[in-house]
Scaffold this motif. Structure first.
Motif, mmCIF file in Angstrom:
data_model
loop_
_atom_site.group_PDB
_atom_site.id
_atom_site.type_symbol
_atom_site.label_atom_id
_atom_site.label_comp_id
_atom_site.label_asym_id
_atom_site.label_seq_id
_atom_site.Cartn_x
_atom_site.Cartn_y
_atom_site.Cartn_z
ATOM 1 N N GLY A 10 91.063 10.394 67.151
ATOM 2 C CA GLY A 10 90.232 11.908 68.398
ATOM 3 C C GLY A 10 89.048 11.243 69.252
ATOM 4 O O GLY A 10 89.587 9.676 69.475
ATOM 5 N N LYS A 11 88.906 11.958 69.860
ATOM 6 C CA LYS A 11 87.821 11.555 70.967
ATOM 7 C C LYS A 11 86.530 10.654 69.910
ATOM 8 O O LYS A 11 86.322 10.472 68.937
ATOM 9 C CB LYS A 11 86.438 12.848 71.048
ATOM 10 C CG LYS A 11 87.801 14.035 71.292
ATOM 11 C CD LYS A 11 86.873 15.026 72.196
ATOM 12 C CE LYS A 11 87.335 15.434 72.857
ATOM 13 N NZ LYS A 11 86.983 16.826 73.004
ATOM 14 N N PRO A 12 86.952 9.545 70.968
ATOM 15 C CA PRO A 12 85.923 8.611 70.453
ATOM 16 C C PRO A 12 84.160 8.877 70.256
ATOM 17 O O PRO A 12 84.257 9.801 70.946
ATOM 18 C CB PRO A 12 85.736 7.045 71.711
ATOM 19 C CG PRO A 12 86.954 7.642 71.912
ATOM 20 C CD PRO A 12 87.221 8.430 72.516
ATOM 21 N N HIS A 13 83.235 8.234 69.476
ATOM 22 C CA HIS A 13 82.120 9.361 69.274
ATOM 23 C C HIS A 13 80.652 8.721 70.629
ATOM 24 O O HIS A 13 79.315 8.839 70.470
ATOM 25 C CB HIS A 13 81.800 8.914 67.764
ATOM 26 C CG HIS A 13 82.425 9.593 67.352
ATOM 27 N ND1 HIS A 13 82.732 11.309 67.020
ATOM 28 C CD2 HIS A 13 83.217 8.545 66.182
ATOM 29 C CE1 HIS A 13 82.866 11.739 66.031
ATOM 30 N NE2 HIS A 13 83.777 10.359 65.925
ATOM 31 N N ASP A 14 81.527 7.067 70.771
ATOM 32 C CA ASP A 14 80.401 6.164 71.947
ATOM 33 C C ASP A 14 80.455 4.908 72.826
ATOM 34 O O ASP A 14 82.362 4.863 72.275
ATOM 35 C CB ASP A 14 79.325 6.022 71.039
ATOM 36 C CG ASP A 14 80.044 5.094 69.907
ATOM 37 O OD1 ASP A 14 80.292 4.083 69.887
ATOM 38 O OD2 ASP A 14 79.487 5.207 68.836
ATOM 39 N N PRO A 15 80.433 4.837 73.577
ATOM 40 C CA PRO A 15 81.245 3.475 74.187
ATOM 41 C C PRO A 15 82.220 3.040 73.229
ATOM 42 O O PRO A 15 82.616 1.886 73.992
ATOM 43 C CB PRO A 15 80.389 2.616 75.005
ATOM 44 C CG PRO A 15 78.753 4.767 75.678
ATOM 45 C CD PRO A 15 79.084 4.864 74.033
ATOM 46 N N ALA A 16 80.567 2.070 72.829
ATOM 47 C CA ALA A 16 81.823 0.644 71.881
ATOM 48 C C ALA A 16 82.637 1.720 71.121
ATOM 49 O O ALA A 16 84.157 0.585 70.949
ATOM 50 C CB ALA A 16 79.712 0.260 71.075
ATOM 51 N N GLU A 17 82.802 2.408 70.441
ATOM 52 C CA GLU A 17 84.453 3.092 70.062
ATOM 53 C C GLU A 17 85.027 2.838 70.979
ATOM 54 O O GLU A 17 86.701 2.047 70.860
ATOM 55 C CB GLU A 17 83.423 4.178 69.329
ATOM 56 C CG GLU A 17 84.860 4.776 68.743
ATOM 57 C CD GLU A 17 84.789 5.889 67.696
ATOM 58 O OE1 GLU A 17 85.690 5.999 67.079
ATOM 59 O OE2 GLU A 17 83.756 6.402 67.615
ATOM 60 N N ALA A 18 84.704 3.590 71.983
ATOM 61 C CA ALA A 18 85.845 3.390 72.762
ATOM 62 C C ALA A 18 86.138 1.890 73.375
ATOM 63 O O ALA A 18 87.505 1.714 73.296
ATOM 64 C CB ALA A 18 85.645 3.954 74.371
ATOM 65 N N ARG A 19 85.425 0.802 73.641
ATOM 66 C CA ARG A 19 85.736 -0.274 74.190
ATOM 67 C C ARG A 19 86.592 -0.614 72.526
ATOM 68 O O ARG A 19 88.233 -1.662 72.641
ATOM 69 C CB ARG A 19 84.669 -1.072 74.058
ATOM 70 C CG ARG A 19 84.925 -2.248 74.600
ATOM 71 C CD ARG A 19 83.288 -3.056 74.918
ATOM 72 N NE ARG A 19 82.994 -2.359 75.749
ATOM 73 C CZ ARG A 19 81.596 -1.582 75.943
ATOM 74 N NH1 ARG A 19 81.418 -1.541 74.791
ATOM 75 N NH2 ARG A 19 81.277 -0.882 77.051
ATOM 76 N N ARG A 20 85.865 -0.713 71.718
ATOM 77 C CA ARG A 20 87.151 -1.433 70.443
ATOM 78 C C ARG A 20 88.891 -0.020 70.578
ATOM 79 O O ARG A 20 89.476 -1.221 69.937
ATOM 80 C CB ARG A 20 87.044 -1.000 68.949
ATOM 81 C CG ARG A 20 84.993 -1.724 68.587
ATOM 82 C CD ARG A 20 84.612 -1.913 67.280
ATOM 83 N NE ARG A 20 84.518 -0.154 67.092
ATOM 84 C CZ ARG A 20 83.262 0.156 67.236
ATOM 85 N NH1 ARG A 20 82.129 -0.339 68.042
ATOM 86 N NH2 ARG A 20 82.912 1.705 66.656
ATOM 87 N N ARG A 21 88.252 0.856 70.661
ATOM 88 C CA ARG A 21 89.989 1.622 70.366
ATOM 89 C C ARG A 21 90.401 0.796 71.639
ATOM 90 O O ARG A 21 91.938 0.384 71.056
ATOM 91 C CB ARG A 21 89.693 2.861 70.741
ATOM 92 C CG ARG A 21 90.770 3.811 70.752
ATOM 93 C CD ARG A 21 90.957 4.562 69.559
ATOM 94 N NE ARG A 21 89.785 4.710 69.084
ATOM 95 C CZ ARG A 21 89.836 6.432 68.826
ATOM 96 N NH1 ARG A 21 90.093 7.500 69.930
ATOM 97 N NH2 ARG A 21 88.480 7.238 68.567
ATOM 98 N N TRP A 22 90.528 0.564 72.884
ATOM 99 C CA TRP A 22 90.767 0.060 73.711
ATOM 100 C C TRP A 22 92.187 -1.481 73.781
ATOM 101 O O TRP A 22 92.974 -1.319 74.236
ATOM 102 C CB TRP A 22 90.199 0.270 75.262
ATOM 103 C CG TRP A 22 90.508 1.025 75.969
ATOM 104 C CD1 TRP A 22 90.120 2.720 75.934
ATOM 105 C CD2 TRP A 22 92.159 1.768 76.732
ATOM 106 N NE1 TRP A 22 90.677 3.450 76.318
ATOM 107 C CE2 TRP A 22 91.880 2.842 77.177
ATOM 108 C CE3 TRP A 22 93.288 0.911 77.260
ATOM 109 C CZ2 TRP A 22 93.620 3.419 77.558
ATOM 110 C CZ3 TRP A 22 94.361 0.966 77.513
ATOM 111 C CH2 TRP A 22 94.365 2.431 78.154
#
Length: 198
Positions: free
Chosen positions: A83-95
């Motif tokens: 779903g939505k990433p919880h923080d910038p670090a998670e968004a970075r890992r996801r990408w």
């Protein structure tokens, strides 16, 4: 005219419906999404859509005779729902995991006719191909904040659009509401699609 109530705070869903000639009333469900877990991605998207629809349809401020639409989207990558990433670090890992690969964006749709209590529900699924973006591009994108606001950490109709190299299926579904699927649900409940137009 049939009134549509959108049980979602998503500006992208609202814009999609407006561009299709529909001016919904927005009532945010406030559903705690963490109450559903350990479901396959497509089932999770549909289950959350059903919860949101039911929560809003039960409210006193829903116009009589309205159709209430609950939606939820998740990205399936390696069999897991994101779903939505919880923080910038998670968004970075996801990408870093998504780049150069493909995932399936599932959007659950649940439509309830408050006059009859009848419900029609289905999940739309669209295959999304992601560009092989660099670490610098990922960092710049995460810094915009956009990936933190959306399922799957990307948009196709915003800044992230340049990082989607192609899709297979309905592009509206990737934005969060499949217009062809919604039309089918409206007809299933005995209404005409043009009756939603404003």
């Amino acid at each position: 005219m049939t009134q549509l109530v959108l049980a979602s705070a998503s500006p992208a869903r609202l814009a999609t419906l407006r561009s299709a000639g529909i001016e919904p009333t927005v009532i945010v469900s406030g559903v705690d999404e963490s109450q559903l877990s350990d479901l396959p991605p497509a089932e999770l998207a549909l289950g959350l859509a059903e919860l949101k629809c039911a929560a809003v349809a039960a409210r006193d401020d829903v116009p009589p005779g309205a159709l209430v639409l609950g939606c939820d989207s998740v990205l399936e990558l390696d069999g897991e729902a994101h779903g939505k990433p919880h923080d910038p670090a998670e968004a970075r890992r996801r990408w870093q995991a998504m780049r150069g690969r493909s995932g399936v964006l599932h959007s659950g749709h649940c439509l309830r006719d408050v006059a009859t209590g009848r419900v029609a529900a289905a999940t739309g699924s669209t295959l999304v191909h992601f560009a092989d973006v660099s670490d610098d591009e990922i960092d710049a994108y995460v810094a915009t904040g956009e990936p933190l606001e959306v399922a799957g950490a990307f948009t196709i109709d915003g800044i992230g659009g340049a990082f989607v190299t192609g899709i297979e299926g309905d592009h509206h579904n990737v934005v969060g509401v499949s217009l062809p699927l919604l039309r089918e649900l409206v007809v299933e409940l005995g209404h005409g699609w043009p009756s939603l137009w404003t």
